[in-house]
Design a protein around this motif. Structure first.
Motif, PDB file in Angstrom:
ATOM      1  N   PRO A  23     -25.448  42.065  37.254  1.00  0.00           N
ATOM      2  CA  PRO A  23     -24.293  41.188  37.029  1.00  0.00           C
ATOM      3  C   PRO A  23     -24.712  39.729  37.128  1.00  0.00           C
ATOM      4  CG  PRO A  23     -24.260  42.017  39.261  1.00  0.00           C
ATOM      5  CD  PRO A  23     -25.429  42.674  38.588  1.00  0.00           C
ATOM      6  N   GLU A  51     -23.055  35.488  37.372  1.00  0.00           N
ATOM      7  CA  GLU A  51     -21.967  34.519  37.438  1.00  0.00           C
ATOM      8  C   GLU A  51     -22.552  33.138  37.177  1.00  0.00           C
ATOM      9  OE1 GLU A  51     -18.404  34.144  40.366  1.00  0.00           O
ATOM     10  OE2 GLU A  51     -20.002  32.885  41.195  1.00  0.00           O
ATOM     11  N   ARG A  94     -18.410  35.214  34.133  1.00  0.00           N
ATOM     12  CA  ARG A  94     -19.029  36.417  34.703  1.00  0.00           C
ATOM     13  C   ARG A  94     -19.272  37.453  33.625  1.00  0.00           C
ATOM     14  NH1 ARG A  94     -14.467  35.682  38.325  1.00  0.00           N
ATOM     15  NH2 ARG A  94     -15.145  34.579  40.199  1.00  0.00           N
ATOM     16  N   LYS A  95     -20.301  38.281  33.904  1.00  0.00           N
ATOM     17  CA  LYS A  95     -20.520  39.468  33.097  1.00  0.00           C
ATOM     18  C   LYS A  95     -21.062  40.545  34.020  1.00  0.00           C
ATOM     19  CE  LYS A  95     -22.439  41.228  28.783  1.00  0.00           C
ATOM     20  NZ  LYS A  95     -23.134  40.934  27.503  1.00  0.00           N
ATOM     21  N   PRO A  96     -20.501  41.746  33.986  1.00  0.00           N
ATOM     22  CA  PRO A  96     -20.908  42.779  34.948  1.00  0.00           C
ATOM     23  C   PRO A  96     -22.310  43.334  34.715  1.00  0.00           C
ATOM     24  CG  PRO A  96     -19.217  43.619  33.458  1.00  0.00           C
ATOM     25  CD  PRO A  96     -19.361  42.163  33.168  1.00  0.00           C
ATOM     26  N   SER A  97     -22.792  43.269  33.476  1.00  0.00           N
ATOM     27  CA  SER A  97     -24.109  43.848  33.179  1.00  0.00           C
ATOM     28  C   SER A  97     -24.695  43.112  31.978  1.00  0.00           C
ATOM     29  CB  SER A  97     -23.964  45.345  32.878  1.00  0.00           C
ATOM     30  OG  SER A  97     -25.198  45.906  32.486  1.00  0.00           O
TER      31      SER A  97
END
Lengths: 114, 114
Positions: free
Chosen positions: A18, A20, A77-80
């Motif tokens: 992840p 941020e 944000r991006k989780p993956s």
């Protein structure tokens, strides 16, 4: 006048982790907030924008950002992440005025490695 | 598909030359912008225009001028190029007023002044 601070000039991450990217702004009036992405040797492309309403904004390529008025932040944000997310990311702010100019942060380079 | 085009991707000029950078958009947008992008400084607004024959100074107009004779075309002029104007130049356009409109960017012109 408004201003934008991107706290990290570079963020290295591993693929599938992840991420941020942080953005803080200052303004004495209500703002509109944007995240743009710039892939190598290309112009900027809009990822997402906050105009009003829900503070959680979803954009393209699985990215999202949350507007926090009390902390004057708009973190991305991006989780993956994928290798293809390697790019420079710019946070920008504008105000509701007669001219639609944007004030940009200095950018955050996201470096995704295998 | 919306499009902003810039006349050159790469340009090499000599100190003292007059330089023209051209930008054309096909979206019938009222607003057009010229930025320069330098490492660690993000995008800085040079000039913008909200209508034909109208122009407004941005944050760093010194050493530059602009021309907008037609709605679709916005030119950036360096009257006498200097080495400190070596940079990436990005053109953008947007629709409407109020600050909430997305800006669409061209691919950029990398100018080197020798």
């Amino acid at each position: 006048a408004q201003s934008v601070t991107q706290l990290d000039s570079q963020v290295p991450v591993f693929e599938e982790a992840p991420v941020e990217l942080r953005c803080n702004y200052s303004s004495s009036v209500s703002v509109y907030l944007f995240w743009y992405v710039q892939y190598p040797n290309q112009g900027l492309q809009l990822l997402l924008k906050y105009l009003s309403g829900s503070t959680l904004v979803k954009g393209i390529n699985g990215f999202e950002a949350e507007f926090n008025k009390s902390q004057t932040s708009f973190h991305l944000r991006k989780p993956s992440v994928h290798i293809s997310d390697t790019a420079e990311y710019f946070c920008a702010v504008s105000v509701n005025s007669g001219y639609s100019t944007l004030t940009f942060g200095k950018g955050t380079m996201l470096l995704v490695s295998p | 598909d919306v499009k902003v085009t810039q006349s050159s991707r790469y340009l090499v000029k000599r100190t003292g030359e007059k330089v023209f950078l051209e930008c054309v958009q096909d979206m019938d947008h009222e607003n057009m912008f010229w930025y320069r992008q330098d490492p660690g400084l993000g995008l800085r607004l040079i000039y913008f225009s909200y209508d034909v024959k109208m122009k407004e100074k941005g944050d760093i107009p010194e050493g530059y001028s602009v021309s907008r004779e037609k709605k679709e075309r916005f030119s950036l002029i360096l009257e006498s190029a200097s080495t400190n104007q070596t940079s990436m130049y990005l053109c953008a356009s947007s629709h409407g007023t109020g600050g909430f409109g997305e800006q669409f960017f061209g691919p950029g012109t990398r100018l080197t002044v020798l």
